[in-house]
Write a protein that holds these residues in place. Structure first.
Motif, PDB file in Angstrom:
ATOM      1  N   ILE A  62       0.873  -1.173   0.000  1.00 23.30           N
ATOM      2  CA  ILE A  62       0.000   0.000   0.000  1.00 23.30           C
ATOM      3  C   ILE A  62       0.910   1.224   0.000  1.00 23.30           C
ATOM      4  O   ILE A  62       1.773   1.356   0.870  1.00 23.30           O
ATOM      5  N   ASN A  63       0.745   2.076  -0.991  1.00 23.07           N
ATOM      6  CA  ASN A  63       1.602   3.247  -1.141  1.00 23.07           C
ATOM      7  C   ASN A  63       0.819   4.515  -0.802  1.00 23.07           C
ATOM      8  O   ASN A  63      -0.305   4.699  -1.270  1.00 23.07           O
ATOM      9  N   PHE A  64       1.441   5.378  -0.003  1.00 26.87           N
ATOM     10  CA  PHE A  64       0.796   6.603   0.446  1.00 26.87           C
ATOM     11  C   PHE A  64       1.466   7.822  -0.197  1.00 26.87           C
ATOM     12  O   PHE A  64       2.699   7.939  -0.192  1.00 26.87           O
ATOM     13  N   PHE A  65       0.629   8.710  -0.742  1.00 26.27           N
ATOM     14  CA  PHE A  65       1.089   9.974  -1.313  1.00 26.27           C
ATOM     15  C   PHE A  65       0.315  11.096  -0.624  1.00 26.27           C
ATOM     16  O   PHE A  65      -0.840  10.905  -0.253  1.00 26.27           O
ATOM     17  N   ARG A  66       0.954  12.250  -0.518  1.00 25.06           N
ATOM     18  CA  ARG A  66       0.252  13.386   0.090  1.00 25.06           C
ATOM     19  C   ARG A  66       0.273  14.562  -0.868  1.00 25.06           C
ATOM     20  O   ARG A  66       1.288  14.864  -1.491  1.00 25.06           O
ATOM     21  N   CYS A  67      -0.877  15.212  -0.983  1.00 24.89           N
ATOM     22  CA  CYS A  67      -0.966  16.424  -1.792  1.00 24.89           C
ATOM     23  C   CYS A  67      -1.951  17.357  -1.104  1.00 24.89           C
ATOM     24  O   CYS A  67      -3.109  16.978  -0.869  1.00 24.89           O
ATOM     25  N   GLY A  68      -1.486  18.551  -0.757  1.00 20.95           N
ATOM     26  CA  GLY A  68      -2.343  19.453  -0.002  1.00 20.95           C
ATOM     27  C   GLY A  68      -2.697  18.806   1.323  1.00 20.95           C
ATOM     28  O   GLY A  68      -1.865  18.204   1.984  1.00 20.95           O
ATOM     29  N   GLY A  69      -3.960  18.875   1.664  1.00 24.65           N
ATOM     30  CA  GLY A  69      -4.390  18.291   2.929  1.00 24.65           C
ATOM     31  C   GLY A  69      -5.012  16.915   2.770  1.00 24.65           C
ATOM     32  O   GLY A  69      -5.757  16.467   3.646  1.00 24.65           O
ATOM     33  N   ILE A  70      -4.721  16.244   1.661  1.00 22.56           N
ATOM     34  CA  ILE A  70      -5.328  14.931   1.410  1.00 22.56           C
ATOM     35  C   ILE A  70      -4.233  13.890   1.184  1.00 22.56           C
ATOM     36  O   ILE A  70      -3.214  14.162   0.550  1.00 22.56           O
ATOM     37  N   ARG A  71      -4.463  12.698   1.707  1.00 27.46           N
ATOM     38  CA  ARG A  71      -3.556  11.570   1.473  1.00 27.46           C
ATOM     39  C   ARG A  71      -4.195  10.650   0.431  1.00 27.46           C
ATOM     40  O   ARG A  71      -5.369  10.294   0.544  1.00 27.46           O
ATOM     41  N   PHE A  72      -3.428  10.312  -0.579  1.00 25.52           N
ATOM     42  CA  PHE A  72      -3.887   9.409  -1.632  1.00 25.52           C
ATOM     43  C   PHE A  72      -3.263   8.039  -1.390  1.00 25.52           C
ATOM     44  O   PHE A  72      -2.057   7.933  -1.130  1.00 25.52           O
ATOM     45  N   VAL A  73      -4.083   7.010  -1.483  1.00 25.75           N
ATOM     46  CA  VAL A  73      -3.653   5.668  -1.095  1.00 25.75           C
ATOM     47  C   VAL A  73      -3.787   4.721  -2.291  1.00 25.75           C
ATOM     48  O   VAL A  73      -4.883   4.490  -2.795  1.00 25.75           O
TER      49      VAL A  73
END
Length: 199
Positions: A62-73
């Protein structure tokens, strides 16, 4: 949201390693080789943000990315036949473990290859999302591979093939042409607005 400011955060191979959820999350789910990594890269306009593998079933974390105030999974792809039973079980526990946790999950982008009827695994996943009352949008990948007539036929067929299809937002998407990117960003923007702190 400035999509250029996305950062890869971390990845985990077992559910017990997953950190707590401290931001609103949007997850990407779909079978192996459906175009999940390509969609993420297109969305953020980055070539190698999510690693695109020539070997289906390669994303086993499971890979986590962050952009702004949201985490994309980015969830591991499911349903690839050529991996061992032990590996399939680990994937299942990893994906199931993610959904079982108390997370700030706002939406799941459920990817389905537009060219074909949903697989049994796709239907299992859609039914799971419905049963758990998790909000989701179906992203129909590889839309550019179909003619207008074929596309219309598939859209009509999907109304019969997917449970509760008349209540599901479906977005035709192509990582080649960029079709659907703006619509996906509209959905993300709505979530971002809903999650913004008041005041």
């Amino acid at each position: 949201m400035n999509y250029h400011n996305v950062q890869f955060e971390t990845s985990f191979g077992t559910a017990s390693q997953l950190p707590g959820s401290d931001l609103p999350e949007i997850a990407f789910a779909g079978r192996s080789n459906v175009g999940k990594s390509s969609m993420i890269n297109k969305l953020f306009n980055r070539r190698q943000l999510a690693r695109v593998s020539a070997v289906p079933g390669k994303t086993a974390t499971i890979n986590f990315f962050r952009c702004g105030g949201i985490r994309f999974v980015d969830l591991p792809g499911y349903g690839y036949a050529k991996v061992s039973k032990g590996e399939k079980r680990r994937w299942s526990e990893l994906i199931g473990g993610y959904f079982a946790q108390d997370r700030q999950l706002q939406l799941v982008f459920q990817l389905v290859d537009m060219r074909h009827p949903p697989t049994a695994d796709d239907l299992t996943m859609v039914n799971f999302l419905i049963d758990q009352q998790l909000p989701f949008v179906v992203v129909l990948t590889k839309a550019d591979k179909l003619s207008q007539r074929e596309r219309q036929q598939r859209l009509e067929a999907l109304l019969q093939e997917l449970p509760c299809a008349d209540q599901i937002l479906m977005i035709p998407f192509s990582s080649q042409t960029g079709e659907g990117v703006d619509r996906v960003k509209e959905v993300v923007a709505q979530i971002e607005a809903d999650c913004a702190p008041e005041g």
